[in-house]
Each structure stands twice: as C-alpha cells, then as structure tokens.
Design a protein around this motif. Structure first.
Motif, PDB file in Angstrom:
ATOM      1  N   LEU A  56       0.806  -1.217   0.000  1.00 26.21           N
ATOM      2  CA  LEU A  56       0.000   0.000   0.000  1.00 26.21           C
ATOM      3  C   LEU A  56       0.842   1.271   0.000  1.00 26.21           C
ATOM      4  O   LEU A  56       0.350   2.331  -0.390  1.00 26.21           O
ATOM      5  CB  LEU A  56      -0.943   0.005   1.214  1.00 26.21           C
ATOM      6  CG  LEU A  56      -2.067  -1.030   1.188  1.00 26.21           C
ATOM      7  CD1 LEU A  56      -2.823  -1.024   2.513  1.00 26.21           C
ATOM      8  CD2 LEU A  56      -3.034  -0.766   0.034  1.00 26.21           C
ATOM      9  N   ILE A  57       2.112   1.196   0.424  1.00 23.75           N
ATOM     10  CA  ILE A  57       2.924   2.410   0.500  1.00 23.75           C
ATOM     11  C   ILE A  57       4.056   2.419  -0.517  1.00 23.75           C
ATOM     12  O   ILE A  57       4.904   3.306  -0.484  1.00 23.75           O
ATOM     13  CB  ILE A  57       3.515   2.601   1.914  1.00 23.75           C
ATOM     14  CG1 ILE A  57       4.488   1.463   2.263  1.00 23.75           C
ATOM     15  CG2 ILE A  57       2.411   2.698   2.959  1.00 23.75           C
ATOM     16  CD1 ILE A  57       5.279   1.714   3.536  1.00 23.75           C
ATOM     17  N   PHE A  58       4.071   1.452  -1.435  1.00 23.13           N
ATOM     18  CA  PHE A  58       5.130   1.413  -2.451  1.00 23.13           C
ATOM     19  C   PHE A  58       5.283   2.745  -3.164  1.00 23.13           C
ATOM     20  O   PHE A  58       6.393   3.221  -3.411  1.00 23.13           O
ATOM     21  CB  PHE A  58       4.806   0.330  -3.489  1.00 23.13           C
ATOM     22  CG  PHE A  58       5.586  -0.943  -3.279  1.00 23.13           C
ATOM     23  CD1 PHE A  58       6.694  -1.001  -2.460  1.00 23.13           C
ATOM     24  CD2 PHE A  58       5.197  -2.099  -3.927  1.00 23.13           C
ATOM     25  CE1 PHE A  58       7.402  -2.167  -2.284  1.00 23.13           C
ATOM     26  CE2 PHE A  58       5.902  -3.281  -3.754  1.00 23.13           C
ATOM     27  CZ  PHE A  58       6.997  -3.309  -2.933  1.00 23.13           C
ATOM     28  N   ASP A  59       4.147   3.343  -3.527  1.00 24.72           N
ATOM     29  CA  ASP A  59       4.207   4.568  -4.330  1.00 24.72           C
ATOM     30  C   ASP A  59       4.725   5.759  -3.529  1.00 24.72           C
ATOM     31  O   ASP A  59       5.007   6.810  -4.109  1.00 24.72           O
ATOM     32  CB  ASP A  59       2.834   4.894  -4.923  1.00 24.72           C
ATOM     33  CG  ASP A  59       1.798   5.163  -3.854  1.00 24.72           C
ATOM     34  OD1 ASP A  59       1.599   4.286  -2.996  1.00 24.72           O
ATOM     35  OD2 ASP A  59       1.181   6.245  -3.874  1.00 24.72           O
ATOM     36  N   LYS A 130      -2.161   4.241  -8.562  1.00 27.16           N
ATOM     37  CA  LYS A 130      -1.213   5.093  -7.843  1.00 27.16           C
ATOM     38  C   LYS A 130       0.224   4.774  -8.247  1.00 27.16           C
ATOM     39  O   LYS A 130       1.054   5.675  -8.373  1.00 27.16           O
ATOM     40  CB  LYS A 130      -1.388   4.917  -6.328  1.00 27.16           C
ATOM     41  CG  LYS A 130      -2.774   5.260  -5.812  1.00 27.16           C
ATOM     42  CD  LYS A 130      -3.147   6.703  -6.076  1.00 27.16           C
ATOM     43  CE  LYS A 130      -2.344   7.678  -5.269  1.00 27.16           C
ATOM     44  NZ  LYS A 130      -2.762   9.077  -5.451  1.00 27.16           N
ATOM     45  N   TYR A 131       0.516   3.480  -8.455  1.00 24.12           N
ATOM     46  CA  TYR A 131       1.840   3.105  -8.933  1.00 24.12           C
ATOM     47  C   TYR A 131       2.136   3.771 -10.274  1.00 24.12           C
ATOM     48  O   TYR A 131       3.224   4.295 -10.508  1.00 24.12           O
ATOM     49  CB  TYR A 131       1.933   1.588  -9.113  1.00 24.12           C
ATOM     50  CG  TYR A 131       1.987   0.775  -7.849  1.00 24.12           C
ATOM     51  CD1 TYR A 131       2.061   1.371  -6.590  1.00 24.12           C
ATOM     52  CD2 TYR A 131       1.977  -0.615  -7.903  1.00 24.12           C
ATOM     53  CE1 TYR A 131       2.106   0.617  -5.444  1.00 24.12           C
ATOM     54  CE2 TYR A 131       2.034  -1.384  -6.753  1.00 24.12           C
ATOM     55  CZ  TYR A 131       2.092  -0.775  -5.530  1.00 24.12           C
ATOM     56  OH  TYR A 131       2.143  -1.531  -4.398  1.00 24.12           O
ATOM     57  N   GLN A 136       7.264   5.874 -13.742  1.00 20.99           N
ATOM     58  CA  GLN A 136       7.168   5.823 -15.197  1.00 20.99           C
ATOM     59  C   GLN A 136       7.325   4.394 -15.705  1.00 20.99           C
ATOM     60  O   GLN A 136       6.671   3.988 -16.675  1.00 20.99           O
ATOM     61  CB  GLN A 136       8.237   6.721 -15.817  1.00 20.99           C
ATOM     62  CG  GLN A 136       8.248   6.729 -17.339  1.00 20.99           C
ATOM     63  CD  GLN A 136       9.326   7.638 -17.896  1.00 20.99           C
ATOM     64  OE1 GLN A 136      10.012   8.344 -17.150  1.00 20.99           O
ATOM     65  NE2 GLN A 136       9.487   7.613 -19.204  1.00 20.99           N
ATOM     66  N   GLU A 137       8.192   3.611 -15.057  1.00 19.43           N
ATOM     67  CA  GLU A 137       8.414   2.236 -15.486  1.00 19.43           C
ATOM     68  C   GLU A 137       7.140   1.404 -15.371  1.00 19.43           C
ATOM     69  O   GLU A 137       6.879   0.531 -16.212  1.00 19.43           O
ATOM     70  CB  GLU A 137       9.526   1.580 -14.647  1.00 19.43           C
ATOM     71  CG  GLU A 137      10.891   2.232 -14.802  1.00 19.43           C
ATOM     72  CD  GLU A 137      11.113   3.346 -13.788  1.00 19.43           C
ATOM     73  OE1 GLU A 137      12.286   3.682 -13.545  1.00 19.43           O
ATOM     74  OE2 GLU A 137      10.120   3.876 -13.243  1.00 19.43           O
ATOM     75  N   TYR A 138       6.361   1.662 -14.332  1.00 19.51           N
ATOM     76  CA  TYR A 138       5.144   0.872 -14.155  1.00 19.51           C
ATOM     77  C   TYR A 138       4.076   1.249 -15.173  1.00 19.51           C
ATOM     78  O   TYR A 138       3.258   0.412 -15.559  1.00 19.51           O
ATOM     79  CB  TYR A 138       4.599   1.044 -12.732  1.00 19.51           C
ATOM     80  CG  TYR A 138       3.525   0.038 -12.381  1.00 19.51           C
ATOM     81  CD1 TYR A 138       3.877  -1.259 -12.007  1.00 19.51           C
ATOM     82  CD2 TYR A 138       2.184   0.365 -12.441  1.00 19.51           C
ATOM     83  CE1 TYR A 138       2.910  -2.191 -11.706  1.00 19.51           C
ATOM     84  CE2 TYR A 138       1.204  -0.573 -12.140  1.00 19.51           C
ATOM     85  CZ  TYR A 138       1.573  -1.845 -11.775  1.00 19.51           C
ATOM     86  OH  TYR A 138       0.605  -2.780 -11.477  1.00 19.51           O
ATOM     87  N   ARG A 139       4.088   2.493 -15.614  1.00 21.28           N
ATOM     88  CA  ARG A 139       3.133   2.901 -16.648  1.00 21.28           C
ATOM     89  C   ARG A 139       3.360   2.140 -17.946  1.00 21.28           C
ATOM     90  O   ARG A 139       2.442   1.994 -18.763  1.00 21.28           O
ATOM     91  CB  ARG A 139       3.229   4.409 -16.898  1.00 21.28           C
ATOM     92  CG  ARG A 139       2.692   5.258 -15.774  1.00 21.28           C
ATOM     93  CD  ARG A 139       2.439   6.681 -16.234  1.00 21.28           C
ATOM     94  NE  ARG A 139       3.663   7.381 -16.581  1.00 21.28           N
ATOM     95  CZ  ARG A 139       4.413   8.053 -15.710  1.00 21.28           C
ATOM     96  NH1 ARG A 139       4.049   8.118 -14.429  1.00 21.28           N
ATOM     97  NH2 ARG A 139       5.525   8.663 -16.087  1.00 21.28           N
TER      98      ARG A 139
END
Length: 265
Positions: A56-59, A130-131, A136-139
């Motif tokens: 939940l707090i990765f971002d 949220k990630y 940018q890599e996750y997008r």
C-alpha cells in the motif's frame, strides 16, 4: 507494526487459522507436526499483514529504497532467455505475494506484460493506478484480461516482452479457456494451458518465478527454468503436460520450503 497486528489476527481469527492448518495438512500429510503448524501459521499471518502494508505504501517510497530491498536470484537465466529474441513466458503462482513482482521487475528495467482476472478487487486496481502515477516504469507495463483475445500476447512476445501469468487457478474462468490436469500435493487439479501454448508457438522460453518475502520488508525474486527446452518445444499435448507438471513440482518444493507463503486460505 505489521508483525503486531499479524499476531493479533493469528490469535483471534480462528476460522482462517483452521483453514490454513487444513492446507498445511494437505501439503505435509503425516509429516505435519503441531510445532510446524503453529510456526508456519503465525508467520503466514505476519507475512500477509506486512506485505499488504508495504504494497500500500510502495508509491510513497523512493525508487532506490525499493530496489535496495530486492535480491534477484536467477537474473542470468532470465537475461539469457530474453537474449534469444522471442520474449519470455514467466509462470508465476498464487503462492506468496506475486502481485508485487510486476512493480519490482518494472523498476529493474524489464518490459512486462501481465495477464490478470477481470474481476480484480477495486483496492488493488486503485493501488496500481497510484503506482502508474508515481513510477514511469510501471506505466509501461501492459495488462490484459485472461478472457481477452490472445492476439496481443503473440505480438508482445514477438517484440521481446516478458509475459507473466499464474496458470494455477482454482476457479472456473470460462469454458473457452483450455485447461489440463496436473498432479500437485497428491491431488489432481486443472491448470490453464493458453499462455504455455502461446509461448511454444512463438518460440519463447518458459521460465518460472517466485516472490519470497523476508524479514524487514526484503524480497527475493527467484527465476527457475526453463520448463521446456526452447529448441525442442512443440505445441503438443505431451510437451504442454510435461511443462505444467514440472511447474507444479516446483511449486510443491517451494511451498514445502516456505509454508508461510501459502496464500489461498
């Protein structure tokens, strides 16, 4: 904080504790002792709670702090498979926090394609949004639904992506999705065959990945394989059956070594 609330859940959630004990009994049989069951169950509750908190707090965490908590075993196997130029099919499983694998792999610079259930929970969808806003890599991670037409999966493998999915489903996802029986933990279960067949047709190496949660929010990414010799792989019954049985055998070894990573309770 996570361990404290995980312990509280362990103490008060008798129903879930009983179901987890039943899963352990199915895996270990007569070898399951009371001490092993108590230790594995308690660690399971703590692992689930800590992994959910971290998820939940990765971002909110710096990229460097996340990557410093990842240990990658089998990276050379994955890189060698990608160098063949036909992409890679990375088989995951529903044991352990496999949902964190996509973010970790993306931040390590790999191009990913995921296959997921259309009925994914709203909280996970929100967290993934949220990630995407933060990293940018996750997008760049591409996601497809399990019941969608597979043409895009063929194209992604041809473009050198890593296709990741978990064939070990436990519920019916539709009559149009092909399955095959395998033996796992002394029982016969039906695993999905679609992504394996797609990988064989594209000449993509088929590997297997695990996510192992360690203390203090460290993770191990483990890659094994190949499940099929890419040079000899053919889209026939025997090849697919052998690959899925090897996949199931690796899951058995993994879960017996890390019983707290049983997730389906």
């Amino acid at each position: 904080f996570g361990q404290f609330f995980g312990t509280c859940e362990y103490l008060i959630n008798h129903k879930r504790r009983r179901k987890f004990r039943q899963r352990l009994a199915a895996i270990y049989g007569d070898a399951l002792t009371d001490s092993l069951a108590r230790r594995a169950t308690w660690r399971h509750f703590m692992r689930i709670r800590c992994d959910k908190l971290f998820y939940l707090i990765f971002d909110k965490l710096p990229r460097e702090k996340i990557l410093n908590r990842v240990r990658f075993f089998g990276k050379d196997v994955l890189d060698e498979a990608l160098s063949r130029g036909h992409g890679v099919y990375l088989t995951l499983s529903h044991y352990g926090s496999h949902h964190v694998a996509a973010l970790l792999m993306a931040l390590l610079g790999y191009r990913l394609v995921g296959v997921r259930d259309r009925n994914e929970g709203p909280l996970r969808k929100y967290v993934q949004e949220k990630y995407a806003e933060t990293f940018q890599e996750y997008r760049a991670v591409r996601m497809f639904f399990a019941d969608a037409f597979p043409r895009e999966l063929y194209r992604c493998l041809e473009e050198g992506y890593i296709l990741a999915s978990a064939p070990d489903v436990e519920h019916d996802r539709g009559a149009h999705l092909r399955t095959m029986p395998v033996k796992i933990f002394g029982q016969q279960r039906d695993f999905l065959t679609g992504p394996v067949r797609i990988a064989l047709r594209c000449g993509a190496p088929i590997l297997q990945g695990f996510v192992i949660s360690r203390r203090n929010f460290y993770f191990r990414l483990v890659v094994r394989g190949p499940l099929v010799d890419p040079a000899a792989g053919r889209d026939d019954f025997q090849t697919v059956a052998a690959a899925l049985q090897r996949y199931a055998d690796n899951i058995e070894d993994h879960v017996r070594e890390y019983p707290c990573h049983i997730s389906k309770t």
